[in-house]
Design a protein around this motif. Structure first.
Motif, PDB file in Angstrom:
ATOM      1  N   GLY A 922      45.620  36.369  52.659  1.00  0.00           N
ATOM      2  CA  GLY A 922      44.506  35.593  52.126  1.00  0.00           C
ATOM      3  C   GLY A 922      43.521  36.428  51.333  1.00  0.00           C
ATOM      4  O   GLY A 922      42.640  35.887  50.671  1.00  0.00           O
ATOM      5  N   ALA A 923      43.687  37.761  51.386  1.00  0.00           N
ATOM      6  CA  ALA A 923      42.777  38.631  50.630  1.00  0.00           C
ATOM      7  C   ALA A 923      42.997  38.404  49.128  1.00  0.00           C
ATOM      8  O   ALA A 923      44.109  38.140  48.687  1.00  0.00           O
ATOM      9  N   GLN A 924      41.909  38.512  48.367  1.00  0.00           N
ATOM     10  CA  GLN A 924      41.956  38.232  46.930  1.00  0.00           C
ATOM     11  C   GLN A 924      42.236  39.508  46.144  1.00  0.00           C
ATOM     12  O   GLN A 924      41.944  40.619  46.595  1.00  0.00           O
ATOM     13  N   ARG A 933      29.771  40.154  40.817  1.00  0.00           N
ATOM     14  CA  ARG A 933      30.174  38.814  41.249  1.00  0.00           C
ATOM     15  C   ARG A 933      29.514  37.766  40.383  1.00  0.00           C
ATOM     16  O   ARG A 933      28.408  38.004  39.906  1.00  0.00           O
ATOM     17  N   PRO A 934      30.110  36.607  40.197  1.00  0.00           N
ATOM     18  CA  PRO A 934      31.446  36.239  40.651  1.00  0.00           C
ATOM     19  C   PRO A 934      32.541  37.036  39.933  1.00  0.00           C
ATOM     20  O   PRO A 934      32.507  37.183  38.727  1.00  0.00           O
ATOM     21  N   MET A 935      33.471  37.567  40.717  1.00  0.00           N
ATOM     22  CA  MET A 935      34.554  38.368  40.150  1.00  0.00           C
ATOM     23  C   MET A 935      35.643  37.473  39.581  1.00  0.00           C
ATOM     24  O   MET A 935      35.791  36.324  39.983  1.00  0.00           O
ATOM     25  N   MET A 937      39.175  36.628  39.801  1.00  0.00           N
ATOM     26  CA  MET A 937      40.245  36.854  40.770  1.00  0.00           C
ATOM     27  C   MET A 937      41.595  36.534  40.149  1.00  0.00           C
ATOM     28  O   MET A 937      41.756  35.510  39.486  1.00  0.00           O
ATOM     29  N   PRO A 973      39.568  43.887  46.993  1.00  0.00           N
ATOM     30  CA  PRO A 973      38.234  44.249  47.487  1.00  0.00           C
ATOM     31  C   PRO A 973      37.985  43.620  48.866  1.00  0.00           C
ATOM     32  O   PRO A 973      38.087  42.424  49.040  1.00  0.00           O
TER      33      PRO A 973
ATOM     34  N   LEU B  85      37.688  26.835  47.909  1.00  0.00           N
ATOM     35  CA  LEU B  85      38.608  27.921  47.587  1.00  0.00           C
ATOM     36  C   LEU B  85      38.585  28.281  46.108  1.00  0.00           C
ATOM     37  O   LEU B  85      38.383  29.424  45.735  1.00  0.00           O
ATOM     38  N   ASP B  87      37.661  28.690  42.164  1.00  0.00           N
ATOM     39  CA  ASP B  87      36.445  29.035  41.436  1.00  0.00           C
ATOM     40  C   ASP B  87      35.745  27.773  40.943  1.00  0.00           C
ATOM     41  O   ASP B  87      34.532  27.628  41.063  1.00  0.00           O
ATOM     42  N   HIS B 136      37.580  35.303  51.729  1.00  0.00           N
ATOM     43  CA  HIS B 136      37.705  36.376  50.724  1.00  0.00           C
ATOM     44  C   HIS B 136      37.330  35.859  49.347  1.00  0.00           C
ATOM     45  O   HIS B 136      36.545  36.479  48.626  1.00  0.00           O
ATOM     46  N   SER B 137      37.881  34.707  48.990  1.00  0.00           N
ATOM     47  CA  SER B 137      37.613  34.154  47.666  1.00  0.00           C
ATOM     48  C   SER B 137      36.126  33.868  47.508  1.00  0.00           C
ATOM     49  O   SER B 137      35.513  34.202  46.496  1.00  0.00           O
ATOM     50  N   ARG B 139      33.640  35.283  49.056  1.00  0.00           N
ATOM     51  CA  ARG B 139      32.870  36.533  49.007  1.00  0.00           C
ATOM     52  C   ARG B 139      32.850  37.074  47.572  1.00  0.00           C
ATOM     53  O   ARG B 139      31.808  37.406  47.042  1.00  0.00           O
ATOM     54  N   LEU B 140      34.022  37.073  46.940  1.00  0.00           N
ATOM     55  CA  LEU B 140      34.088  37.618  45.580  1.00  0.00           C
ATOM     56  C   LEU B 140      33.434  36.684  44.575  1.00  0.00           C
ATOM     57  O   LEU B 140      33.052  37.080  43.478  1.00  0.00           O
ATOM     58  N   ASN B 141      33.286  35.411  44.954  1.00  0.00           N
ATOM     59  CA  ASN B 141      32.594  34.469  44.075  1.00  0.00           C
ATOM     60  C   ASN B 141      31.099  34.452  44.345  1.00  0.00           C
ATOM     61  O   ASN B 141      30.352  33.690  43.730  1.00  0.00           O
ATOM     62  N   GLY B 142      30.661  35.259  45.324  1.00  0.00           N
ATOM     63  CA  GLY B 142      29.248  35.260  45.665  1.00  0.00           C
ATOM     64  C   GLY B 142      28.838  34.030  46.451  1.00  0.00           C
ATOM     65  O   GLY B 142      27.671  33.658  46.472  1.00  0.00           O
TER      66      GLY B 142
END
Lengths: 999, 417, 100, 175
Positions: A922-924, A933-935, A937, A973, B85, B87, B136-137, B139-142
């Protein structure tokens, strides 16, 4: 404390005292009492505190419409429930009741401070403030509001009781066992129709229980009642159920009934459920729920001791309790006069009868005078006094429409009656239309949507005679419509108490209406002025008024408040009530235990848990299980001291080094049989099947019509016209349904049939280099050599003497077999192979090791590596598509613009730079871990394991344009830093040349 | 219109509440408007509010077949969260969350946005995988969302039962602390009051029977029970009834409407501090500021516009609640209600332009509409004002069903919206 | 819980035995490859979703197992008719006439 | 408590039957096929034809559940093979897929009503149907006024049995 119990009166058993406690104080009541009647008999009116203002409140009703007298009730451990209506809770030995929403005590409640601040807490006040400073909302205001919320306290223990559920079918279901319901039951029952007569109360009879003076067919009401019940009891086609509330009226005459079985018993019998939810399908329904009495709306109408007149009459006749020695009566309806008369005859000294109507039937005033009761007509009532119990009533003359000179009348109870409302809750559950009746000033049943009759007071008919006649007609009609010839019996009634009344708004007052506390919804502390304020603030629809003021949203479901609220809102709007509407009644009719809805679905029987024939062996051998769909599967088999990681590594090692044994019985199996079997398979699956030889297998891929992967599995051809299809464990039912759908509705011309054989077979996988050596001795009739029985072969034979379907397949990358034997032999075969396998140090392995080994070999798991958004190309499965096929399910979608566009996520392998690091599923995945951020993905890790065979971690991932990134380093990350990993185009990490597989 | 403040509440107390005036006038329709919005729910009223406030377009009417806020705005379980989930979804719902945070002050109307945290329970390995993927998603999306162990989940929500023998043991949970609930009616009322104050007409009990188009195909207005109302632009935001209205403009949608049920218990003293959702057993629960346990059930299996809903669904939902929170088994259900939710094939909304010039649509929110209210309203207003989508709603087009570029949260992770 | 008449069993039975299967009379094109993306979208996704008479499919999944068609009025959830898969749409006017 | 007491007091008992041979037979036109199988195929869904110990229950328009004692398995198999050679059919053995209980006693209808929404009082003796008990698909046949056979897929059996046992306790309690 003086007793208010009247000897030799009521239907309680004066010879059977029952002890109970309230807030730890012991009291004594009688068998047949409710908690409320027993407390009244002890002179206690104060039974609760209101929601918002914490005003002291007494019991106002004698039924399920009670808003005030709510207690926590307890019967030992695991048997506590809040908000129990004292008017419904029957007395039982040792009943423990606790008062609610007060601190420190019911008599002295700090919360009552709100009452003095009441003018601050007008309707909707909380929408208008608590906004500044902003942060205070989270930290101060809301916590305070929330802590003030609620009435009783939640249970804190697991429920010690069980609950039941039952379906039933009947010709006629009759709700309510008052005169109308009884007459309906007699009519339908005598006609031979099957009848269910249900009543919420402990005893059938309804109004008859409160009006013993009425004479029916020459008999006193109670004698007639006994005889009617005896007759019904004698009819085998009639069932009478008490303590049974019709909670909801659902589609096509399905009525939900909640039957309370044990709450009234001193000691419930072994195995008895506490409540039973009935789901009754009736050909015809008769609603005979009678009418509900309305309070009068005047300042101080909520003081303890102020009670509905009809309730007082019920307490007198049913329970032999007088609600006061010196009651004052305030009414807009004749019925309260009779209550006064009955009380007077019982020895009470009614102080006064105040009727707000200018003129009253002289017969009533004469009778009152004869009994020495003062009568005042055309008056208004403007207040009461007394802190915890009413002491006096303030009565005013009316002078040209205004309240004039006041006068205080001393009293120890006030009986009020604001008229009656037909009880049409269940009728409106059916979305039946209610029609406003101008003459009666109430809503009556209008257009019906179900096969239902409404009888008696529910149709606005008043008096026992009318109810009996109407009920008899309804019962006969229902029986006729249900198919039995019936006629309505006639009854002769004398000493009936027909009466009439008027429907009003709040009573005129000589005080500042802005200060008056004339309550409509007692529990929620909604007053007349709250309603008028809501209207002034633009709430035009009754739904708005209700939601803005919370009128009618208390636990009495608005039974007592809705119509009064409507009348006042209509007046404030200057509209007729029907233009303002009526809030819809919603199930349940009265609050119903969660457990009763849940029924048998508790603990072990909450939901099905499917187990394989081999499951008991796994359990006996220490397996840890995981739930997969409805199944539980052996996850891993830890040895003493092993954690999951150690166990899984050992299991993988065992299988790859020698041989492992795995229970694959949960795999879905569908037998596809018929002359057109091949054609069908060609159309359903992406793969070609025509050329698949008998005795051979092929990996099958199934798409949805949208082109996304739905399921997969190995499919064996057993004969020209017979396929053994396997599906994923979770997909079995879905796939069969999908296949049936296409077969029946799109291709009905095909001669092919589908049969689920999932549970016909137990499936045992033997995987590992020694699998053949182990198995061969048990398969006398088949040469298992690689040449004679290669990878992806299938044959029907016997294994260890059991009829079997033997597959040479592998989901581990090892030389492997899957043996299907009739389920009853599954465990025997498993144990046979396990015994023989000991020579090869056989290792039983679970689903986790299976996942690891299939990942090492690069096999996907639908639902883990695919997620309903992947196409075959995304998942590297283009090889599984029959290019030459003109069509198959989902083919067309694969050419939609987005399916062929660049930038799709593709399944690839992912190897961390540090082989010891196992990525998190599930890690991106990103290209640049340092971006803000927003990164952006690129995808995520779908499968990730420690591979013992490879001595490093391995992972699969879906990555944007992944196959073009072969060798590229991407980043994962994590909260504690980013993990670099290299993309590998293929997902096959172990034995790419298949030497082990085809050994 | 009276400005709301503590001072005014005091004044009201002293003057017998004489100081309060109508929060919004009940208008009769004018002959024509720049913008007509069909559907006076939170989304429609909010769009009108933002059109007036941020785009200076005040010649606007919001028309409803019934009373304002009477649809799904007033018939949901008031859950607000943004830990989605994909973006696209995360941005949309997080935009809404940002607006929720200041909505009370912005509207001068306390919508009681309560950041009590929304916790999604994982009951099996698949849940864990999919929720971790969300965490995770996000977190990276803030987007705020964190993983809790079973013990941490229990600490955050004491009524939770951690019995490992349970049919659905709790294996952990995803928690969005910033998420929570709000007072649903107040949202509609606050937007209505705010819009009305800026000149928007709110027209209730006035069913729209058809959308009219000119010879050039452009929208010209709407036929209503109160006659034709001309409009340069029409935005339809009618939830379950959107298909029916859009059909009259010749626009067919990938929508199906289902009855969704929810219920409340009798009120009890505070016991349930957060919102808990379980997708595996299909139930979600919170406790209202009034003390009622607010419980969400599922949709009936068949398309329907009736708000009756079946008994078996309620039985299943309450069985599920009692399984995860066994202490509630003796609680009583006080009231249940039904709404009509409009569901798209990918369970994501359609928000933007339509093939018809001047016609805009906002629908397909399924069970996720309430939480999106400010965000959806805000970008809908932008789309109508500029005649082009806001970047946030740009992906939520009608075209995606042709190209296949779906936003399928449910397919991706069986997460109920 | 609805009562549904299964045209194959010729019995009226509780909804619990049946599974809803979406709008009826949406036939899969004989040759999907001939369809434009828009036509294919219509087949896949566009639904009538009427507030009123709805032609729909049910499967008697816990019974005879057959898919069949039904006409139901979606405001009151009243069935006007059920009929075997493959039969043409019945005339609604007649049905509602009968329903009255 | 003694597991037997409730069932007796409950007015109903549940007993698992020994395995029998079960074949799911599917075909378009049953005309004349009966003879070939030694048991007629009735065409009305729910009806069951029997011949000696062999029976054919019609479960769908093209579906029959053939049951025979295991002693007849071979002969039946041969007959089916012979038939399959001449006619387009699907015959799949499911003997091990499911198990059958005999449920009997004066309270049998109440017991089944704990989970089955059908009006079983209306099911004629000698007929049967595929239906549902709780959430589980089952096949019920009525063997006598107060006796039913309940057939359920193997892995669902424990759940159905657990609910039946709860209902038996409930019936035994007299409430």
């Amino acid at each position: 404390m003086t007793s208010y119990r009247l000897p030799n009166r009521g239907r309680v058993d004066h010879a059977r005292p029952v002890k109970f406690t309230v807030d730890g104080k012991s009291y004594q009541g009688l068998a047949g009492d409710t908690l409320a009647s027993a407390l009244l008999a002890n002179g206690v009116h104060l039974m609760g505190r209101s929601f918002k203002y914490h005003r002291p409140r007494g019991v106002v009703s004698a039924g399920s419409d009670e808003p005030n007298a709510l207690f926590g009730t307890r019967r030992g451990p695991g048997r506590f429930e809040p908000n129990t209506r004292a008017t419904l809770q029957e007395l039982r030995a040792g009943l423990e009741a606790t008062s609610q929403n007060r601190w420190p005590s019911l008599a002295f409640d700090m919360g009552a401070i709100n009452d003095n601040l009441g003018s601050l807490f007008s309707a909707g006040f909380y929408y208008k403030t608590f906004m500044w400073p902003r942060a205070f909302w989270d930290r101060v205001y809301e916590p305070v509001i929330r802590n003030a919320a609620g009435l009783g306290v939640s249970p804190t223990e697991h429920d010690a009781d069980t609950y039941a559920s039952r379906f039933a079918h009947t010709d006629v279901l009759i709700v309510g066992s008052g005169p109308a319901g009884l007459a309906a039951a007699l009519a339908a029952g005598r006609a031979g129709a099957s009848v269910m007569l249900v009543d919420e109360n402990a005893e059938p009879g309804g109004t008859l229980l409160s009006e013993p003076s009425v004479v029916i067919d020459g008999k006193p009401a109670w004698d007639w009642l006994a005889q009617a019940l005896a007759e019904l009891a004698g009819l085998p086609n009639v069932t009478v159920m008490t303590r049974t509330t019709a909670i909801g009226y659902y589609h096509q005459n399905l009525v939900g009934l909640c039957q309370r079985l044990t709450d009234h018993l001193d000691t419930p019998p072994e195995g008895a459920p506490r409540e039973r939810m009935w789901k009754v399908r009736a050909k015809e329904v008769v609603l005979a729920q009678g009418a509900l009495e309305k309070p009068l709306v005047f300042d101080g109408n909520d003081r303890p001791g102020v009670i509905l007149a009809g309730a007082a009459q019920t307490y007198l006749h049913r329970y032999g309790v007088k609600v006061g020695d010196r009651p004052a009566i305030v009414t807009a309806h004749d019925s309260a006069w009779y209550a006064a008369f009955d009380l007077a005859e019982a020895g009470a000294k009614p102080a006064v009868i105040v009727d707000v109507r200018a003129s009253v039937d002289p017969a009533l005033t004469d009778r009152a005078r004869a009994l020495g009761i003062e009568t005042l007509t055309g008056r208004t009532v403007t207040g009461t006094s007394g802190r915890l119990r009413v002491k006096s009533l303030r009565v005013n003359r009316m002078e040209n429409g205004k309240a004039g000179a006041p006068r205080d009348v001393a009293c120890d109870a006030v009986l009020m009656c604001g008229g009656w409302t037909p009880c049409l809750h269940l009728f409106s559950h059916t979305q039946g239309k209610l029609a406003w009746n101008e003459a009666a000033q109430c809503y009556l049943p209008g257009t019906k949507t179900e096969a239902v009759q409404i009888a008696g007071a529910g149709r606005g008919l008043w008096g026992i005679a009318a109810a009996l006649e109407d009920g008899a007609k309804a019962g006969a009609l229902a029986a006729k419509d249900a198919g039995s010839e019936a006629e309505a019996p006639a009854f002769t009634v004398s000493a009936d108490r027909i009466g009439s009344g008027v429907t009003l708004r709040e009573l005129p007052t000589d005080r500042d209406p802005g200060k008056a506390k004339a309550f409509i919804d007692f529990q929620n502390d909604v007053t007349a002025k709250d309603i008028r304020l809501a209207v002034r603030e633009g709430m035009r629809s009754i739904e708005h008024v209700k939601r803005y003021t919370t009128n009618g949203m208390a636990t009495d479901q608005g039974k007592m408040s809705n119509v009064n609220g409507l009348m006042i809102a209509a007046d404030a709007l200057g509209k007729a009530p029907p233009q303002v509407g009526l809030t819809t009644f919603r199930p349940p009719y009265s609050p119903t235990t969660f457990g009763a809805f849940a029924g048998y679905h508790k603990d072990a029987t909450f939901e099905v848990t499917r187990k394989t024939p081999i499951d008991p062996w796994a359990e006996a051998n220490g397996a840890v299980f995981e739930p997969v769909a409805l199944w539980r599967r052996a996850w891993y088999f830890p040895k003493p001291g092993e954690d999951m990681h150690a166990a899984v590594s050992r299991e993988c090692r065992g299988a790859r080094a020698s041989v492992g044994i795995f229970d694959a019985s949960t795999l879905g199996k569908i037998e596809v049989v018929g002359p057109d079997a091949v054609t069908f398979m060609e159309r359903m699956y992406t793969n070609p099947w025509a050329k698949l030889g008998v005795g051979r297998c092929r990996y099958g891929l199934l798409l949805g019509e949208d082109g996304f992967i739905r399921d997969d599995g190995v499919i064996g051809r057993l004969a020209e016209d017979r396929f053994h299809v396997t599906t994923t464990t979770g997909g079995a039912a879905r796939v069969l349904n999908m296949m049936e759908d296409y077969l029946q509705t799109e291709w009905p011309d095909l001669q092919v049939w589908l049969t689920s054989t999932t549970e016909q077979w137990a499936t045992i996988a033997l995987q590992g280099p020694n699998a053949r050596l182990l198995l061969a001795p048990f398969v006398p009739d088949v040469d298992l050599s690689a040449e004679a029985f290669p990878h992806m072969a299938v044959i029907e034979t016997t294994v260890a003497g059991f009829p079997a379907r033997l597959f040479r397949v592998s989901f581990t990358g090892e030389l492997g077999f899957e043996i299907n034997v009739p389920a009853r032999h599954g465990r025997a075969l498993w144990e046979t192979l396990f015994e023989a396998g000991k020579a090869y140090d056989i290792t039983p392995y679970g689903t986790e090791a299976m996942h690891v080994m299939r990942a090492e070999k690069g096999y996907i798991i639908v639902g883990q590596d695919t997620d309903g958004t992947l196409t075959p190309d995304d998942a590297n499965l283009n090889w599984a598509i029959g290019k030459a096929k003109p069509d198959f399910v989902g083919k067309r979608s694969l050419t939609r613009p987005d399916m062929v566009a660049k930038g799709r996520k593709q399944l690839v392998g992912l190897l961390t730079d540090d082989p010891k690091v196992v990525l998190e599923e599930g890690a991106q995945i990103v290209a640049d871990p340092s971006q803000p951020r927003p990164m952006t993905m690129l995808g995520h890790v779908t499968s990730s394991y420690w591979s013992d065979a490879l001595g490093r971690s391995i992972a699969m991932a879906v990555v944007v344009d992944g196959r073009d990134r072969d060798g590229e380093t991407l980043h994962v990350p994590m909260p504690d830093g980013s993990i670099p990993a290299k993309v590998v185009k293929g997902t096959v990490f172990l034995d790419p040349e298949n030497s082990r597989l085809s050994a | 219109m009276t400005h709301f403040s503590f001072a005014q509440v005091i004044k009201g107390a002293l003057t017998g509440q004489k100081n309060w005036t109508a929060q919004w006038p009940d208008r009769e329709p004018k002959a024509s408007y720049d913008v007509v919005i069909v559907g006076a729910g939170g989304h429609g009223l909010g769009a009108a509010y933002y059109l007036a406030k941020e785009h200076g377009i005040t010649n606007v009417a919001v028309i409803d077949k019934g009373w304002l806020g009477g649809g799904n705005t007033g018939r949901n379980t008031t859950i607000i969260r943004s830990n989605y989930l994909y973006d696209e979804s995360a941005r949309l719902y997080d935009h809404a969350l940002d607006l929720w945070e200041n909505l009370s002050q912005d509207l001068n109307y306390n919508v009681m946005y309560s950041k009590r945290g929304v916790m999604m329970l994982a009951h099996n390995v698949h849940d864990v995988q999919s929720f971790q993927r969300h965490v995770h998603s996000n977190r990276l999306n803030g987007v705020d969302n964190q993983w809790l162990s079973a013990a941490e989940a229990k600490a955050f929500c004491p009524p939770l039962d951690l019995n490992p023998k349970a049919r659905y043991p709790v294996m952990g949970a995803a928690l969005q602390r910033r998420a929570g609930t709000a007072r649903h009616d107040a949202v509609a009322w606050g937007y209505a009051r705010g819009a009305a104050a800026r000149g928007v007409d709110i027209i209730q009990n006035c069913p729209v029977t058809a959308i009219r188009r000119g010879p050039d195909g452009r929208v010209t207005g709407v036929e209503t029970a109160k006659g034709f109302i001309a409009a340069k632009k029409v935005a339809v935001s009618a939830a379950g009834h959107t298909s029916v209205v859009m059909e009259t403009a010749g626009v067919r949608l990938p929508l199906e409407s289902y009855p969704l049920q929810a219920l409340v218990s009798e009120p009890i003293k505070p016991i349930f501090p957060c919102v808990a959702m379980s997708n595996s057993v299909h139930a979600y629960i919170s406790q209202s500021d009034k003390g009622e346990l607010v419980i969400g059930s599922g949709t009936d299996q068949y398309v329907s516009y009736s708000q009756r809903g079946g008994l078996p669904l309620i039985e299943h939902t309450l069985a599920a609640i009692c399984e995860i929170f066994p202490i509630f088994r003796r609680m009583r259900m006080l009231r249940k209600w039904g709404g009509i939710v409009d569901v798209t094939p990918d369970r994501s909304a359609i928000l933007g332009k339509t093939p018809v010039p001047g016609l805009y649509v906002n629908c397909g929110w399924g069970t996720g509409g309430f939480k999106a209210t400010p965000g959806a309203a805000h970008v809908l207003a932008h789309t109508v004002a500029k005649d082009e989508p806001h970047p946030i709603n740009a992906p939520f087009t009608l075209e995606r069903f042709t190209t296949g570029r779906l936003i399928d949260e449910a397919a991706a992770a069986a997460v109920a919206h | 819980m609805l009562l549904i008449h299964c045209p194959y069993c010729d019995e009226t039975l509780p909804e619990l035995e049946f599974a809803y299967a979406g709008e009826a009379h949406i036939a899969r094109p004989a040759d999907p490859s001939k369809l434009s993306d828009e036509e294919w979208r219509d087949f896949l996704f566009i639904r009538t979703n009427p507030k009123g008479v709805h032609f729909e499919r049910w499967r008697h999944i816990n019974g005879c197992g057959r898919f069949f068609n039904a006409v139901r009025e979606t405001v009151g959830d009243k069935f006007l008719s059920t009929y075997e898969a493959g039969e043409p749409r019945p005339d609604v006017a007649t049905l509602t006439g009968e329903a009255k | 408590m003694n597991a037997m007491t409730p069932t007796i007091a409950a007015g109903a008992t549940v007993t698992e039957l020994a395995p029998t041979t079960r074949i799911v037979l599917r075909l378009a036109d049953p005309g004349g096929v009966g003879i070939a199988l030694g048991v007629p195929l009735s065409e009305r869904i729910g009806s069951r034809a029997t011949n000696g110990a062999r029976s054919a229950l019609c479960l769908g328009p093209d579906e029959w559940l053939i049951e025979a004692p295991e002693t007849e398995a071979a002969t039946l198999g041969a007959m089916i093979a012979d038939l399959a050679a001449r006619t387009a059919i699907s015959a799949v053995e499911v003997s091990d897929r499911e198990i059958t209980w005999r449920i009997e006693g004066p309270a049998v209808l109440e017991l089944l009503a704990a989970g089955c929404p059908r009006n079983l009082a209306g099911m004629p003796v000698g007929e049967g149907a595929r239906t549902i008990f709780d959430s589980v698909q089952i096949v019920l046949t009525r063997e006598a006024e107060d006796r039913f056979h309940l057939t359920v897929w193997r892995s669902f059996a424990p759940h159905v049995r657990a609910i039946l046992d709860l209902a038996l306790r409930e019936l035994a309690s007299g409430l």
